[in-house]
Design a protein around this motif. Sequence first.
Motif: not given
Length: 104
Positions: A80-88, A90-100
């Motif tokens: 189970c991978i948990v991440f919290n969405c916030s205003d910071g 963005d698409y670059i951070a999401m790209g890094k997350f999905f790359k991992g």
Amino acid sequence: LRYYWEEDTVIVRMINAQARYGYEYLGNSSRLVITPLTDRCYRTLLGAVHMNLGGAPAGPAGTGKTETTKDLSKAIAIQCIVFNCSDGLDYIAMGKFFKGLASC
């Protein structure tokens, strides 16, 4: 949750939903107390896993949504991978997350 040994694998069942046991070792840690609310959350999330979907419990802060989801993943031995969405976020951070995630 009930565990059944069928055709050389373990099946986890709850009502009409089932999932294959994942054999993912997640450490020796404590488990949650089962209440009617956690039981309802388990039924909903296991039904989503049965249909190859995900889950995102919603509600007020501090009610145990994340811990319940993590405890269910321990019970059926899947990661189970948990991440919290916030205003910071963005698409670059999401790209890094999905790359991992893809590298796992």
